[in-house]
Design a protein around this motif. Sequence first.
Motif, short mmCIF file in Angstrom:
data_model
loop_
_atom_site.label_atom_id
_atom_site.label_comp_id
_atom_site.label_asym_id
_atom_site.label_seq_id
_atom_site.Cartn_x
_atom_site.Cartn_y
_atom_site.Cartn_z
N ARG A 103 -3.62 19.47 10.82
CA ARG A 103 -4.94 19.30 10.72
C ARG A 103 -5.46 19.17 12.03
O ARG A 103 -4.55 19.09 12.99
CB ARG A 103 -5.01 18.01 10.18
N LEU A 104 -6.62 19.39 12.24
CA LEU A 104 -7.36 19.20 13.46
C LEU A 104 -8.70 18.23 12.86
O LEU A 104 -9.25 18.60 12.18
CB LEU A 104 -8.03 20.57 14.12
N ASP A 105 -9.14 17.44 14.22
CA ASP A 105 -10.26 16.50 13.91
C ASP A 105 -11.61 17.35 13.62
O ASP A 105 -11.53 18.54 14.15
CB ASP A 105 -10.42 15.58 14.96
N PHE A 106 -12.38 16.82 12.90
CA PHE A 106 -13.81 17.41 12.75
C PHE A 106 -14.32 18.03 14.15
O PHE A 106 -14.95 19.08 14.11
CB PHE A 106 -14.78 16.38 12.17
N ASP A 107 -14.47 17.19 15.11
CA ASP A 107 -15.07 17.58 16.52
C ASP A 107 -13.96 18.40 17.45
O ASP A 107 -14.19 18.25 18.47
CB ASP A 107 -15.67 16.39 17.17
N THR A 108 -12.85 18.70 16.78
CA THR A 108 -11.73 19.44 17.74
C THR A 108 -12.17 20.92 17.03
O THR A 108 -12.13 21.28 16.17
CB THR A 108 -10.35 18.78 17.50
N SER A 109 -12.05 21.78 18.11
CA SER A 109 -12.07 23.30 17.95
C SER A 109 -10.52 23.88 18.40
O SER A 109 -9.92 23.19 18.83
CB SER A 109 -13.14 23.92 18.96
N SER A 134 -0.93 23.26 22.48
CA SER A 134 -1.30 22.92 23.66
C SER A 134 -2.78 22.79 23.47
O SER A 134 -3.53 23.31 23.04
CB SER A 134 -1.31 24.21 24.58
N TYR A 135 -3.38 21.82 24.25
CA TYR A 135 -4.80 21.20 24.12
C TYR A 135 -5.57 21.37 25.57
O TYR A 135 -4.78 21.00 26.53
CB TYR A 135 -5.14 19.89 23.73
N LEU A 136 -6.85 21.97 25.71
CA LEU A 136 -7.47 21.73 26.97
C LEU A 136 -8.32 20.47 26.52
O LEU A 136 -8.89 20.43 25.56
CB LEU A 136 -8.59 22.99 26.77
N ASN A 188 -1.74 11.86 13.90
CA ASN A 188 -3.18 11.84 13.66
C ASN A 188 -3.91 11.34 14.88
O ASN A 188 -3.47 10.29 15.63
CB ASN A 188 -3.35 10.70 12.55
N ARG A 189 -4.93 11.94 15.27
CA ARG A 189 -5.74 11.72 16.49
C ARG A 189 -4.83 11.41 17.76
O ARG A 189 -5.49 10.51 18.63
CB ARG A 189 -6.80 10.51 16.17
N GLN A 190 -3.88 12.19 17.74
CA GLN A 190 -2.88 11.77 18.98
C GLN A 190 -3.60 11.76 20.50
O GLN A 190 -3.39 10.86 21.10
CB GLN A 190 -1.82 12.63 18.93
N ILE A 191 -4.48 12.95 20.82
CA ILE A 191 -4.75 13.01 22.11
C ILE A 191 -5.84 11.82 22.27
O ILE A 191 -5.86 11.26 23.50
CB ILE A 191 -5.36 14.44 22.52
N LYS A 192 -6.60 11.75 21.39
CA LYS A 192 -7.78 10.68 21.47
C LYS A 192 -6.97 9.23 21.63
O LYS A 192 -7.45 8.52 22.30
CB LYS A 192 -8.63 10.66 20.33
N ARG A 193 -5.97 8.99 20.86
CA ARG A 193 -5.24 7.59 20.99
C ARG A 193 -4.66 7.53 22.18
O ARG A 193 -4.41 6.53 22.67
CB ARG A 193 -4.35 7.55 19.73
N SER A 204 -13.92 16.28 25.03
CA SER A 204 -14.05 17.37 24.45
C SER A 204 -12.33 17.68 24.24
O SER A 204 -11.56 17.60 24.93
CB SER A 204 -14.91 18.48 25.10
N LEU A 205 -12.24 18.44 23.03
CA LEU A 205 -11.00 18.86 22.85
C LEU A 205 -10.77 20.31 22.01
O LEU A 205 -11.40 20.33 21.14
CB LEU A 205 -10.34 17.72 21.89
N GLU A 206 -9.89 21.15 22.65
CA GLU A 206 -9.80 22.27 21.91
C GLU A 206 -8.17 22.65 21.95
O GLU A 206 -7.53 22.53 23.10
CB GLU A 206 -10.42 23.54 22.65
N1 URA Z 1 -5.27 15.19 19.00
C1 URA Z 1 -6.31 14.76 18.55
O1 URA Z 1 -6.77 13.63 18.78
N2 URA Z 1 -7.13 15.33 17.57
C2 URA Z 1 -6.98 16.53 17.10
O2 URA Z 1 -7.68 17.07 16.42
C3 URA Z 1 -5.81 17.01 17.71
C4 URA Z 1 -4.99 16.31 18.71
#
Ligand code: URA
Length: 240
Positions: A103-109, A134-136, A188-193, A204-206
């Motif tokens: 999955r990717l969050d609603f606000d993630t591209s 990999s995420y920017l 789930n929401r790993q980068i945000k957490r 922002s997250l891509e």
């Molecule tokens: N990490 C997040 O927080 N959101 C995502 O959609 C992907 C990775």
Amino acid sequence: MTLERLHKVLSKAGITSRRNAEKLILEGRVKVNNQIITKLGIKVDPCLDEILVENKKISLEKKIYLLLYKPKGYITTLLDKHQRPKVIDLIEGIKERIYPVGRLDFDTSGVLLLTNDGEFSNKLTHPKFKVEKSYLVTFEGYISDQNIKKLRSGVNLEDGLTLPAKIKILQRDKKFTKLLMTLKEGRNRQIKRMGEAINHKVLSLERIAFAGLDLGSLKMGEYRHLTQAEKNRLLGENND
Ligand code: URA
């Protein structure tokens, strides 16, 4: 005649992951030629044998593998009680029942794979395979060297310490910190957490790459089929 293990055939047919397929068999929910099978390891010919899961015949439909450049503002789940736009609505002309890989969050591209191959999906999402993503990421504020170290070595989240991650600083000033983060897990929401844990909000997250597949020349909202070479690489030659 091509004989294949029953649990593998079930997962190839997109019924479920291979592990869950074994469970289905053990629970007596699978029939082959009208006989309930409860032992693992039996081999079937998917073209000749009639295979039923919960009395429904499985279909060995054509396998589809797509890479979508997911825009922000779309959900990856197939059902949403809030009626928000769904990634699946961006796909046209595919009659097979495909679904997002992870999955990717609603606000993630970014990179999102879609398939009807349960085996493939399992290979790319099961934590034991440690597939790289990999995420920017743009975080609010200046992330100190000490906190960068934490992101690299592991941050304590409510579901445990994160695995070591590759972090490259792309830009850093008082207002923002831009990082290229490569993770081998996808909670789930790993980068945000991870950001919340060090008191820096994600602005922002891509996702720019998933399992070595990047966005290439796709524009947001566009998708393409994976090439045979990409499918071979990701599926592996021997799936036993
Ligand atoms: N990490 C997040 O927080 N959101 C995502 O959609 C992907 C990775």
